[in-house]
Scaffold this motif. Structure first.
Motif, mmCIF file in Angstrom:
data_model
loop_
_atom_site.group_PDB
_atom_site.id
_atom_site.type_symbol
_atom_site.label_atom_id
_atom_site.label_comp_id
_atom_site.label_asym_id
_atom_site.label_seq_id
_atom_site.Cartn_x
_atom_site.Cartn_y
_atom_site.Cartn_z
ATOM 1 N N THR A 1 -1.068 -2.937 -5.595
ATOM 2 C CA THR A 1 0.344 -2.900 -5.242
ATOM 3 C C THR A 1 0.634 -1.570 -4.529
ATOM 4 O O THR A 1 -0.111 -0.595 -4.696
ATOM 5 C CB THR A 1 1.234 -3.006 -6.489
ATOM 6 N N PRO A 2 1.703 -1.485 -3.750
ATOM 7 C CA PRO A 2 2.049 -0.217 -3.100
ATOM 8 C C PRO A 2 2.221 0.928 -4.096
ATOM 9 O O PRO A 2 1.897 2.079 -3.791
ATOM 10 C CB PRO A 2 3.367 -0.542 -2.383
ATOM 11 N N GLU A 3 2.725 0.613 -5.288
ATOM 12 C CA GLU A 3 2.933 1.650 -6.294
ATOM 13 C C GLU A 3 1.610 2.206 -6.813
ATOM 14 O O GLU A 3 1.539 3.372 -7.230
ATOM 15 C CB GLU A 3 3.752 1.090 -7.464
ATOM 16 N N GLU A 4 0.561 1.393 -6.796
ATOM 17 C CA GLU A 4 -0.737 1.818 -7.304
ATOM 18 C C GLU A 4 -1.568 2.564 -6.268
ATOM 19 O O GLU A 4 -2.516 3.266 -6.617
ATOM 20 C CB GLU A 4 -1.547 0.595 -7.765
ATOM 21 N N ALA A 5 -1.233 2.409 -4.985
ATOM 22 C CA ALA A 5 -2.162 2.804 -3.930
ATOM 23 C C ALA A 5 -2.113 4.280 -3.544
ATOM 24 O O ALA A 5 -3.152 4.910 -3.391
ATOM 25 C CB ALA A 5 -1.931 1.952 -2.687
ATOM 26 N N ALA A 6 -0.955 4.831 -3.329
ATOM 27 C CA ALA A 6 -0.862 6.149 -2.697
ATOM 28 C C ALA A 6 -1.176 7.267 -3.680
ATOM 29 O O ALA A 6 -0.540 7.398 -4.723
ATOM 30 C CB ALA A 6 0.518 6.352 -2.099
ATOM 31 N N ALA A 7 -2.145 8.089 -3.337
ATOM 32 C CA ALA A 7 -2.506 9.225 -4.180
ATOM 33 C C ALA A 7 -1.627 10.431 -3.881
ATOM 34 O O ALA A 7 -1.325 11.220 -4.763
ATOM 35 C CB ALA A 7 -3.974 9.581 -3.956
ATOM 36 N N GLY A 8 -1.214 10.598 -2.640
ATOM 37 C CA GLY A 8 -0.387 11.733 -2.257
ATOM 38 C C GLY A 8 0.717 11.300 -1.306
ATOM 39 O O GLY A 8 0.469 10.541 -0.371
ATOM 40 N N GLN A 9 1.948 11.761 -1.568
ATOM 41 C CA GLN A 9 3.100 11.398 -0.738
ATOM 42 C C GLN A 9 3.967 12.630 -0.517
ATOM 43 O O GLN A 9 4.141 13.440 -1.422
ATOM 44 C CB GLN A 9 3.937 10.298 -1.407
ATOM 45 N N GLU A 10 4.511 12.692 0.683
ATOM 46 C CA GLU A 10 5.364 13.844 0.996
ATOM 47 C C GLU A 10 6.330 13.449 2.111
ATOM 48 O O GLU A 10 5.932 12.818 3.094
ATOM 49 C CB GLU A 10 4.494 15.016 1.451
ATOM 50 N N GLY A 11 7.611 13.794 1.952
ATOM 51 C CA GLY A 11 8.568 13.547 3.015
ATOM 52 C C GLY A 11 9.483 12.371 2.747
ATOM 53 O O GLY A 11 9.809 12.068 1.588
ATOM 54 N N ASP A 12 9.908 11.692 3.791
ATOM 55 C CA ASP A 12 10.902 10.614 3.748
ATOM 56 C C ASP A 12 10.429 9.491 2.815
ATOM 57 O O ASP A 12 9.492 8.764 3.122
ATOM 58 C CB ASP A 12 11.112 10.080 5.171
ATOM 59 N N ARG A 13 11.118 9.315 1.677
ATOM 60 C CA ARG A 13 10.696 8.341 0.685
ATOM 61 C C ARG A 13 10.849 6.907 1.192
ATOM 62 O O ARG A 13 10.033 6.041 0.889
ATOM 63 C CB ARG A 13 11.509 8.502 -0.609
ATOM 64 N N GLU A 14 11.905 6.647 1.953
ATOM 65 C CA GLU A 14 12.104 5.287 2.467
ATOM 66 C C GLU A 14 11.006 4.928 3.459
ATOM 67 O O GLU A 14 10.475 3.808 3.434
ATOM 68 C CB GLU A 14 13.471 5.162 3.143
ATOM 69 N N ALA A 15 10.643 5.861 4.323
ATOM 70 C CA ALA A 15 9.576 5.605 5.290
ATOM 71 C C ALA A 15 8.256 5.324 4.575
ATOM 72 O O ALA A 15 7.511 4.403 4.944
ATOM 73 C CB ALA A 15 9.425 6.793 6.244
ATOM 74 N N ILE A 16 7.958 6.097 3.527
ATOM 75 C CA ILE A 16 6.719 5.894 2.768
ATOM 76 C C ILE A 16 6.722 4.520 2.117
ATOM 77 O O ILE A 16 5.730 3.772 2.188
ATOM 78 C CB ILE A 16 6.560 7.006 1.716
ATOM 79 N N ARG A 17 7.845 4.181 1.471
ATOM 80 C CA ARG A 17 7.923 2.875 0.808
ATOM 81 C C ARG A 17 7.756 1.744 1.815
ATOM 82 O O ARG A 17 7.013 0.780 1.563
ATOM 83 C CB ARG A 17 9.270 2.745 0.092
ATOM 84 N N ASP A 18 8.414 1.845 2.972
ATOM 85 C CA ASP A 18 8.340 0.773 3.970
ATOM 86 C C ASP A 18 6.918 0.600 4.501
ATOM 87 O O ASP A 18 6.439 -0.526 4.663
ATOM 88 C CB ASP A 18 9.292 1.070 5.134
ATOM 89 N N VAL A 19 6.220 1.699 4.762
ATOM 90 C CA VAL A 19 4.871 1.606 5.317
ATOM 91 C C VAL A 19 3.900 1.033 4.283
ATOM 92 O O VAL A 19 3.064 0.175 4.605
ATOM 93 C CB VAL A 19 4.387 2.985 5.812
ATOM 94 N N LEU A 20 4.012 1.476 3.021
ATOM 95 C CA LEU A 20 3.104 0.963 1.996
ATOM 96 C C LEU A 20 3.335 -0.528 1.735
ATOM 97 O O LEU A 20 2.385 -1.306 1.586
ATOM 98 C CB LEU A 20 3.258 1.754 0.702
ATOM 99 N N HIS A 21 4.590 -0.951 1.685
ATOM 100 C CA HIS A 21 4.875 -2.372 1.481
ATOM 101 C C HIS A 21 4.467 -3.193 2.704
ATOM 102 O O HIS A 21 4.012 -4.343 2.555
ATOM 103 C CB HIS A 21 6.358 -2.572 1.158
ATOM 104 N N THR A 22 4.592 -2.615 3.874
ATOM 105 C CA THR A 22 4.156 -3.326 5.083
ATOM 106 C C THR A 22 2.648 -3.492 5.082
ATOM 107 O O THR A 22 2.124 -4.545 5.451
ATOM 108 C CB THR A 22 4.614 -2.574 6.341
ATOM 109 N N ALA A 23 1.933 -2.449 4.657
ATOM 110 C CA ALA A 23 0.466 -2.557 4.587
ATOM 111 C C ALA A 23 0.073 -3.685 3.637
ATOM 112 O O ALA A 23 -0.822 -4.495 3.952
ATOM 113 C CB ALA A 23 -0.129 -1.237 4.119
#
Length: 430
Positions: A402-424
């Motif tokens: 799931t997108p919540e399980e995948a990212a080890a490191g995140q920084e910056g715009d939270r909406e952009a990060i969420r959108d890209v991970l869910h799109t992937a």
């Protein structure tokens, strides 16, 4: 064994011709098994040039020994195949080499074929759960090892049809077009004398009733999931329980051979996936990606170790997924599944971007355009950063994480990060 010399007896005295012949003939079995000493081997081989009956017996024994050797399994060095091929091609280059863009598919189908060779007959019925991401949440489908190979055979058929080969799942048509490749190839009759969607030719068909020509599909045609379900249903209704390894392997080999012979002109040939289309070079890379992930599914089901692809091939798979992200993000935005674009960007102009750092074999860094697929992604307008392992990123794209399980490191715009991970994750499919 003791060393012998042609013409010498056990005590070093000269042998008669009959004694020498009997002694050397008694060594033929050991010679066929490569169990003779160097001296005995030389004596036997010298004798074989002079004695026709012994030469014939030696050939029969060598053939018999060949029948005793079973196919090798995956316990061999996994790099052995590549080293042997590299050495052979170094000595004599292939007259028609496999193009580099088809290399990942060639390698992954070979690895899966080696795995299938190594599992037992009963393990073909080992339960496997296929996983992907749909409508914002994990989805799954239960099948077995045989069903997974049927799925790969059915979806690879999209690429096969695009290059003019037989399609094992024909979505519509009459007459010869209603018969799948399994019914036409050397592996015998298959379940496809009937319409693969459960209808007889001529009945109303939601996918159209016209026989196809050079373009068998078209917009809105069945995608991977529909083709897979149709293939499974046809096999079940027909009671066809044959092993699908041979037809799958035959199709994979034929695909590689066909694109190798076709040359560079076919790389942009469109391959329809139902709701979208990929150029042939990307479609074959996508099939390599699926082959690896489903081989890993099979390996997990039968408790067998299975490694990720070679680093360069893994890098190409990651690159393909990243290239697909901007258009997929725009589609999710149109469907209300992603946040709105923040700015309007002219085509080719720098736009807001997310930096993706992928670690491990096949890794690297990429920039993903956030507001428009036509925008130029780059560091100038970077608003977010995501860092994760290469295999983990691929598992996210495959819907295994799931997108919540995948990212080890995140920084910056939270909406952009969420959108890209869910799109992937949304790139995954059955």
């Amino acid at each position: 064994m003791t060393g012998v010399r042609h013409g010498d007896g056990p005590q070093g005295r000269p042998e008669t011709t009959e004694e020498a012949h009997a002694l050397l003939r008694s060594l033929l079995g050991a010679w066929a098994l490569s169990a003779c000493s160097a001296e005995e081997t030389a004596a036997v081989e010298e004798h074989l040039t002079e004695c026709a009956p012994c030469a014939e017996e030696a050939l029969r024994l060598r053939d018999a020994v060949g029948l005793l050797h079973h196919e090798r399994d995956l316990d061999l060095d996994p790099l052995l195949r590549s080293r042997v091929l590299d050495n052979c091609l170094g000595r004599r280059p292939a007259r028609i080499p496999v193009p580099a863009w088809a290399g990942p598919y060639d390698a992954e189908t070979a690895r899966l074929d080696a795995l299938l060779q190594d599992i037992g007959r009963a393990e073909w019925h080992a339960p496997v759960r296929l996983r992907w991401f749909a409508d914002g949440r994990p989805a799954s489908r239960s099948t077995d090892v045989s069903g997974v190979i049927g799925h790969l055979l059915a979806v690879d058929g999209l690429v096969a049809a695009a290059v003019g080969l037989d399609d094992p799942v024909v979505p519509y048509g009459e007459g010869p077009h209603a018969v799948g490749a399994l019914a036409r190839n050397p592996y015998g009759a298959g379940p496809f004398a009937r319409h693969p969607y459960g209808k007889d030719p001529g009945e109303d068909d939601p996918y159209g009733a016209e026989p196809y020509g050079n373009d068998p599909y078209g917009e809105g045609s069945p995608g991977p999931a529909e083709r897979t379900e149709a293939f499974w249903r046809a096999l079940e209704e027909s009671g066809d329980e044959r092993c699908l390894r041979d037809p799958w392997r035959h199709q994979a080999h034929t695909l590689v051979r066909t694109v190798s012979l076709a040359g560079r002109g076919v790389t942009e040939l469109p391959v329809p996936y139902g709701t979208y289309t990929l150029p042939l070079r990307d479609a074959l890379l996508e099939r390599a990606f699926e082959c690896w992930l489903h081989a890993d599914d099979i390996a997990s089901a039968v408790a067998y170790p299975y490694d990720p692809p070679a680093g360069p091939h893994l890098h190409e798979m990651i690159d393909l997924a990243v290239r697909l992200l901007p258009a997929a993000l725009a589609e999710r935005r149109r469907s209300g599944l992603a946040g709105p674009a923040r700015t309007l960007v002219r085509a080719g102009a720098p736009g807001r971007s997310l930096r993706l750092e992928v670690e491990g074999a096949g890794g690297g860094h990429w920039y993903v355009a956030l507001d428009s697929p036509a925008a130029l992604a780059g560091p100038e307008r970077q608003v977010a950063l995501v860092a994760l392992d290469g295999v983990e990123f691929c598992r996210l794209v495959a819907g295994h994480l799931t997108p919540e399980e995948a990212a080890a490191g995140q920084e910056g715009d939270r909406e952009a990060i969420r959108d890209v991970l869910h799109t992937a994750a949304s790139l995954s499919h059955l």
